[in-house]
Structure formats: C-alpha cells, structure tokens
Design an enzyme around this catalytic site. Sequence first.
Site, mmCIF file in Angstrom:
data_model
loop_
_atom_site.group_PDB
_atom_site.id
_atom_site.type_symbol
_atom_site.label_atom_id
_atom_site.label_comp_id
_atom_site.label_asym_id
_atom_site.label_seq_id
_atom_site.Cartn_x
_atom_site.Cartn_y
_atom_site.Cartn_z
ATOM 1 N N HIS A 129 26.055 -56.072 90.303
ATOM 2 C CA HIS A 129 26.159 -55.472 91.623
ATOM 3 C C HIS A 129 27.321 -56.097 92.394
ATOM 4 C CE1 HIS A 129 24.535 -59.171 93.308
ATOM 5 N NE2 HIS A 129 23.585 -59.127 92.391
ATOM 6 N N ASP A 408 23.923 -61.034 87.443
ATOM 7 C CA ASP A 408 24.768 -62.000 86.743
ATOM 8 C C ASP A 408 24.027 -62.748 85.650
ATOM 9 O OD1 ASP A 408 23.234 -63.185 88.759
ATOM 10 O OD2 ASP A 408 24.726 -64.689 89.264
#
Length: 515
Positions: A129, A408
């Site tokens: 994102h 991540d």
Amino acid sequence: MELTNMIIAPINALMATTSHKYSPLGNDEPTSASGGRDTTGQHHRNRRALKFTMAAAALLTLGYVTTLFLRGAHATTNPCDTPEDGFQCNAATTHSWGQYSPFFSVPSELDASVPAGCHLTFAQILSRHGARDPTASKTASYNASIVKIHNTVTAYGAGYEFIKDYQYTLGADQLTALGQEQMVNSGIKFYNRYKALASKSLPFVRASGQDRVVQSAQNFTQGLNQALLADRKCRAPANTTMLVIPEAAGVNNTMNHNLCTAFESGKYSTVGSTAQAAFAAVFTTPIAARLATNLPGMTFSASAVVSFMDLCPFNTVASPTGALSPFCGLFTPAEWADYDYYQTLGKWYGYGPGNPLGPTQGVGYVNELIARLTRTPVNDSTSTNSTLDGSAATFPLERALYADFSHDNDMTGVLGALGVYAATKPLSTAARQSPAETGGYAASWTVPFGARIYVEKMVCGGGGSAEEMVRVLVNDRVVPLVGCNADALGRCALGKFVDSLAFARAGGLWSQCFV
C-alpha cells in the site's frame, strides 16, 4: 472516504453470515510491548486453518472512473513523485527510512527495459500500500512522547526550537494524500510498461482486506485507467473486478501472514526485534547523548531514539506539500543510513530469510504465482485458500496481467520464498552493511511505501518454439534470479525457474509452524 466504504461495506455484510467476524488487523506493526510479534487474534492453532468460503470474500465490480482526493488534484504534478522516478527529492535522506521510505526507483545494474527481440506475455505486480499514518499504537506512543517533551524539557537547543511549538496531529493507519498519489502513479507506470498486454486484457486485481490496502488497489486502478484513456483517447473501458480477502483470524490469505503459530507467537516471533536491539545499542548511543543535551530534562533509551527518528518520515509523508519535516534535519546522513539498516534488520530477521520460518510465510503466494505462470491449478497446502483458488471467478489462470496488493511484511516473506536473495549472507547486527554488501537487500530497496515486485514472462526470437523466460524486478531493479542458470540479463527459462522454487513447491517448513 466513500471509495473505501463502497468496498468494505459488502464485506462486512457477508462476514456477518459466517463464523468469522471481520475486523481489520494491522500488518505493519512488527512487535508487541514485550518485544515479540503482535499476534493478538491473528493465528489459528490448527494446522489447516478453516478454509474461507466464497461468502467470506467479496468479488467486487470496480468502476475505473472514480473520484479521488489528491494533492493538487493531479496525480503527476509533484516532482518528488512521478510515474518515472518515484519520490526523489532529498534522496540522500528519504531513501534511508527503511520501510517508511516513500517509493523510489532503485538503480538497476541490469537493463530493466524489455530486451530487443522479445515481447512480454505475462506480468504480475505484488504491491505494498501507499504511504500511511503510523499504526494506532505507534501514533499514541509518538503523541505521548511529544507531550512528555513539552512537559519536561527546560530548554531547546539550536535547531530544536521548532519542537516547542510542534503539535502532534498525525492520524492512525490511513493512507496519506501522498500515499494515494503514489498508488495512482504506480497504476500509470504499470500501464505504460505493459500497455501491449493491457490493450488486450485488464489485470485481475486482488487486495488483502485492510482499508489502506483496498484503497491502494483502487488508487492503482484509477491511475491505470487514467493512462489508458490518455493513450487511447476514448471513453472508459468496461468495469473489471477486485477480489478482497479479509484479514481475520483463521482466514487463509496468502497476502496476510497469520496462520503459523511458531512464527506468530512462538520462538521465532522475536528474532527480528532481537537483531534490531543489538544494532540499536551500537548506533543510538551518541544520538541519545546529543538529544539529551539539546532537550535537557529528557533521557532517551535506544528504542526512544528510533521512535524520535520515526517522526521524520511520518511527518514528511503526511505533509500536504511533501515538504521534508524539520525532524529530519536533526540527524546526519550517516545516522539515517544506520536507521535504514536498523529497519532492514527487522525485515530480514523478522520476516525474511534471516528468520527460520520467514520465507515459509510466502510459500502460498509463490505457489499461486507458479499456477499463474504455468496456467495450471494451484498446488499448495499452506496458506492458500482452496475455495477461492479453485474457482475461475476468483482465481483465473488465463489472464496476462495480475495485480495484488498487500503489506511490507508479507512481501518480505514472498521475496524469501522466491529465493531472490538466496545469495545474501546473514546480515551483521554489529555493523552497518550497505545494499552493495547485501546483494541489494535493504528495507528501503525492497518494501518502501508503494513498493512493487514485478514478475515478467517473455518470449524472445522469431521461433514459435522458444521457451518463455522469467524475470523479477523489485522497485524497478532487476534482481538476477538464483538457482536456475540465469542469463546475463538476470532471466531464467520458465521451466528452470519453476524447478528452482522447490522450497515453495514442497511447502517450505510449514510442518514446523504448529510444533
């Protein structure tokens, strides 16, 4: 934001009919107060978590033309964040914030363009994102620290005067305007690179179910459509679909680690924080002394120094203009390099190859990638969802383009399962190593805000019998493939590439998850 409500509301309605209550879970907060991974409500002790039914995921029609709030209302006006380059202003600083770095195009030793005489037949993006506010727990902690400084400090040293009037206004968990813009630009860049494929088939889009991830997927498609319309100079194309897979306890979701007990809350859950603590003891001591001198009345532990440094990237990415926060100037370029390495250790040992079970968290996703590359059914018994992956509606195999959106930590596990950094030796916790010394591995180089992994398949030469070649790019850097006789351009033949993924095809170390 209305766009998010359009996506999330149907999921909540569907989830109410199942035994799993949907609740967005954080994925970028690696540790709990005790130093281990924060896994409250995230893992399931059964070896095979309950398979998620079709009713528990939403296959949503996604209109490409949407209303989007952007800085200046245009996706490409900010010179620090263009489709070509990413966030390049103040690069010496902004490229050294680990996973909090805004996306930037990483220099590639190998030519990243499509080789002459070759044409692409497949492309997939796995994206993080865009830039966000701190997580809820961290934003509360940062705010408390600022309040304590205001209540405790007796004077402000030269360069620190701004802190006296600084008011903490950051939110929690949501995308910033920059984060939205990053994802629009990512969609533009994806289209421009793969327009030959996009002209024939729009990408199949999946998003892990947290708000900021779903929003990022929408922003990406907005940018892709913007580029498509500019290129074609015609009306909007037909709608496409987005599959949103919630992040809830016990849900099989290859874009959200939460099933492996030994990894989430067992002995491997503190490997990353332990490595970080060792290096923090090395690099934060002189910083703590300087901060205490300039902010008399305050003392700074190693973790407090890191948190204080965090205020630089988070205030910067939240800025309406993209201006560098004054917190950034309180530290030297060498100290930012140390900070970047500190964050790198957290990813490498927390979720990547340095954790015995890190790469195993990415096995399910890699087996889905193999299925897409070879157009064969998914063969996996780890984190994949057999109901979704077994349906052509929710896991098509005939597409040329795919776009997945995650976090991540999950991307770090996928990179581990792909083995692209298999040649990197264990990272030192005593002294900083540069990306050149780690084979290109750094948190800022692999999983910054808006990070993207491209997997490409291409055919070269005029012969119809030529075998397809596979190549992997991480933030525009070609990462030479390992274990499959990569050529001078970093590519492997499809068959050898699949063979090289034996770790993933065998399920990794999934059997150790529930010991």
